[in-house]
Design a protein around this motif. Structure first.
Motif, PDB file in Angstrom:
ATOM      1  N   TRP A 257      56.913  -3.021  15.399  1.00 53.94           N
ATOM      2  CA  TRP A 257      55.766  -2.580  16.188  1.00 53.94           C
ATOM      3  C   TRP A 257      54.887  -3.775  16.564  1.00 53.94           C
ATOM      4  O   TRP A 257      54.398  -3.871  17.688  1.00 53.94           O
ATOM      5  N   ALA A 258      54.691  -4.693  15.603  1.00 53.85           N
ATOM      6  CA  ALA A 258      53.813  -5.838  15.835  1.00 53.85           C
ATOM      7  C   ALA A 258      54.330  -6.727  16.948  1.00 53.85           C
ATOM      8  O   ALA A 258      53.543  -7.371  17.658  1.00 53.85           O
ATOM      9  N   GLU A 259      55.644  -6.793  17.121  1.00 48.89           N
ATOM     10  CA  GLU A 259      56.218  -7.637  18.165  1.00 48.89           C
ATOM     11  C   GLU A 259      55.719  -7.251  19.555  1.00 48.89           C
ATOM     12  O   GLU A 259      55.659  -8.089  20.454  1.00 48.89           O
ATOM     13  N   MET A 260      55.356  -5.982  19.729  1.00 52.19           N
ATOM     14  CA  MET A 260      54.880  -5.520  21.030  1.00 52.19           C
ATOM     15  C   MET A 260      53.393  -5.794  21.233  1.00 52.19           C
ATOM     16  O   MET A 260      52.871  -5.596  22.323  1.00 52.19           O
ATOM     17  N   ARG A 261      52.719  -6.251  20.173  1.00 51.52           N
ATOM     18  CA  ARG A 261      51.289  -6.551  20.219  1.00 51.52           C
ATOM     19  C   ARG A 261      50.473  -5.415  20.838  1.00 51.52           C
ATOM     20  O   ARG A 261      49.698  -5.623  21.784  1.00 51.52           O
ATOM     21  N   PRO A 262      50.618  -4.188  20.327  1.00 51.10           N
ATOM     22  CA  PRO A 262      49.830  -3.089  20.892  1.00 51.10           C
ATOM     23  C   PRO A 262      48.368  -3.197  20.474  1.00 51.10           C
ATOM     24  O   PRO A 262      48.032  -3.879  19.500  1.00 51.10           O
ATOM     25  N   ALA A 263      47.511  -2.517  21.204  1.00 49.61           N
ATOM     26  CA  ALA A 263      46.110  -2.437  20.804  1.00 49.61           C
ATOM     27  C   ALA A 263      45.946  -1.509  19.613  1.00 49.61           C
ATOM     28  O   ALA A 263      45.048  -1.688  18.784  1.00 49.61           O
ATOM     29  N   ALA A 264      46.831  -0.486  19.521  1.00 51.16           N
ATOM     30  CA  ALA A 264      46.723   0.493  18.443  1.00 51.16           C
ATOM     31  C   ALA A 264      48.095   1.075  18.146  1.00 51.16           C
ATOM     32  O   ALA A 264      48.988   1.058  18.988  1.00 51.16           O
ATOM     33  N   VAL A 265      48.224   1.597  16.933  1.00 48.54           N
ATOM     34  CA  VAL A 265      49.411   2.344  16.523  1.00 48.54           C
ATOM     35  C   VAL A 265      48.944   3.709  16.031  1.00 48.54           C
ATOM     36  O   VAL A 265      48.013   3.796  15.227  1.00 48.54           O
ATOM     37  N   VAL A 266      49.576   4.779  16.534  1.00 48.40           N
ATOM     38  CA  VAL A 266      49.294   6.140  16.086  1.00 48.40           C
ATOM     39  C   VAL A 266      50.581   6.690  15.475  1.00 48.40           C
ATOM     40  O   VAL A 266      51.563   6.909  16.179  1.00 48.40           O
ATOM     41  N   ALA A 267      50.574   6.899  14.154  1.00 47.77           N
ATOM     42  CA  ALA A 267      51.772   7.338  13.438  1.00 47.77           C
ATOM     43  C   ALA A 267      51.603   8.782  12.986  1.00 47.77           C
ATOM     44  O   ALA A 267      50.699   9.085  12.198  1.00 47.77           O
ATOM     45  N   MET A 268      52.468   9.668  13.496  1.00 42.85           N
ATOM     46  CA  MET A 268      52.402  11.069  13.094  1.00 42.85           C
ATOM     47  C   MET A 268      52.972  11.287  11.696  1.00 42.85           C
ATOM     48  O   MET A 268      52.559  12.208  10.996  1.00 42.85           O
ATOM     49  N   ASP A 269      53.951  10.465  11.277  1.00 41.83           N
ATOM     50  CA  ASP A 269      54.501  10.590   9.922  1.00 41.83           C
ATOM     51  C   ASP A 269      53.961   9.457   9.061  1.00 41.83           C
ATOM     52  O   ASP A 269      54.686   8.624   8.531  1.00 41.83           O
ATOM     53  N   GLY A 270      52.639   9.454   8.902  1.00 45.15           N
ATOM     54  CA  GLY A 270      51.955   8.351   8.255  1.00 45.15           C
ATOM     55  C   GLY A 270      52.147   8.241   6.763  1.00 45.15           C
ATOM     56  O   GLY A 270      51.685   7.265   6.151  1.00 45.15           O
ATOM     57  N   ASP A 271      52.817   9.208   6.128  1.00 38.07           N
ATOM     58  CA  ASP A 271      53.020   9.124   4.680  1.00 38.07           C
ATOM     59  C   ASP A 271      53.888   7.927   4.302  1.00 38.07           C
ATOM     60  O   ASP A 271      53.854   7.477   3.158  1.00 38.07           O
TER      61      ASP A 271
END
Length: 335
Positions: free
Chosen positions: A121-135
């Motif tokens: 995920w970090a490789e894409m350098r997003p502004a935010a990450v929203v994880a639905m399966d956050g456990d």
């Protein structure tokens, strides 16, 4: 020898500027909606017409470099496995994020190790990450993303995740709500559908555990039932149903519930007389079944509220808490 096909040159902002008769800076101001720069409406129309005529599309990565940050909000593609209810909600979230100027993108990678997922995920350098399966999202993964410049981290999870803005979403509570209702209706031998489709196990297992925790307190039994989302699999399960000795079933969600309901009826197994049934998600199809399917409604926070929260996390690093997802029993005819 095969003839090589020449690759056409890419259209650039310089081409748009030349056709529109303006500077490249003006093209950038217009196509990126840059605030604080006065450009006449006539010029704006001319630049957009030129871009449309040439088929020019601004370069997202270059725009992010100029702005000093990305406008991407990354969502792991595992959300697609959660079901139609959440998939529809995610569509709404995409629209709400667009309202704030963000572009939501799905990341299709599947990773056994949360740190490997965070690196991808970090490789894409997003502004935010929203994880639905956050456990599966841990503090080390969150720290890795923050070091990569990800400003907003939001996860739906059963327990608070260190370094992440967590919205409560306890799948065990869904199973517990379904089992508690079935036991309250006098049933004691409960089957719990475990979908065979890839990606659903991480959600089905806590739902099974929630049902088991309630059953253990009431001298009831819980039996896992593997089921693929196909007519053949449902028919095979329905044909051996009476040999299982079960008087109730939590069907994982409404779609599996409707599938199994039709298969049981086709084999002469009466619902709810012989088998009481509960689904989940409160989809429109649940109320349309014959008999109407009892279900667990999931009260999700609005997509607008989550988009606003993500925006605040990106802008300020903090945001107010969001109410957790609630599991509410909707009693209908199958129980």
């Amino acid at each position: 020898m095969a003839k090589q096909t020449s690759v056409p040159a890419s259209i650039t902002s310089a081409d748009v500027a030349r056709l529109a008769g303006v500077s490249r800076a003006t093209v950038s101001f217009v196509l990126n909606d840059t605030p604080g720069h006065r450009v006449s409406e006539t010029t704006r129309v001319r630049v957009r017409d030129a871009a449309r005529q040439l088929g020019y599309v601004p370069h997202a990565a270059a725009r992010s470099l100029r702005a000093g940050r990305s406008n991407l909000v990354l969502m792991p593609a595992s959300i697609s496995a959660i079901g139609r209810l959440v998939s529809d909600w995610v569509d709404d979230l995409h629209s709400e994020l667009d309202r704030h100027g963000y572009t939501a993108v799905l990341h299709a990678g599947r990773f056994a190790d949360p740190l490997d997922a965070a690196r991808a995920w970090a490789e894409m350098r997003p502004a935010a990450v929203v994880a639905m399966d956050g456990d599966r999202f841990g503090g080390r993964a969150a720290e890795l993303l923050r070091r990569a410049g990800v400003r907003g981290l939001l996860a739906f999870a059963a327990q608070p995740v260190e370094g992440v803005h967590t919205v409560g979403f306890d799948h065990a509570r869904i199973g517990a709500t379904a089992a508690g209702h079935l036991i309250g209706r006098g049933r004691s031998r409960i089957g719990v559908v475990m979908p065979l489709e890839r990606g659903l196990g991480t959600l089905a297992e806590p739902r099974l555990a929630g049902a088991e925790s309630v059953a253990a307190r009431h001298m009831a039994t819980v039996t896992p039932l593997e089921l693929a989302y196909s007519r053949e699999s449902a028919t095979a399960l329905a044909r051996r149903w009476r040999s299982l000795g079960l008087d109730a079933v939590f069907a994982y969600n409404d779609e599996y519930g409707a599938l199994l309901l039709h298969a049981l009826r086709a084999e002469g197994v009466s619902v709810p007389d012989e088998v009481a049934m509960v689904g989940c998600d409160d989809l429109v199809l649940s109320a349309l079944q014959q008999p109407a399917l009892t279900t667990v409604r999931l009260d999700l926070p609005s997509a607008a509220r989550i988009a606003d929260t993500v925006h605040e996390l990106i802008e300020t690093g903090t945001a107010p808490e969001v109410a957790p997802v609630e599991a509410v029993l909707v009693h209908r005819e199958t129980s």
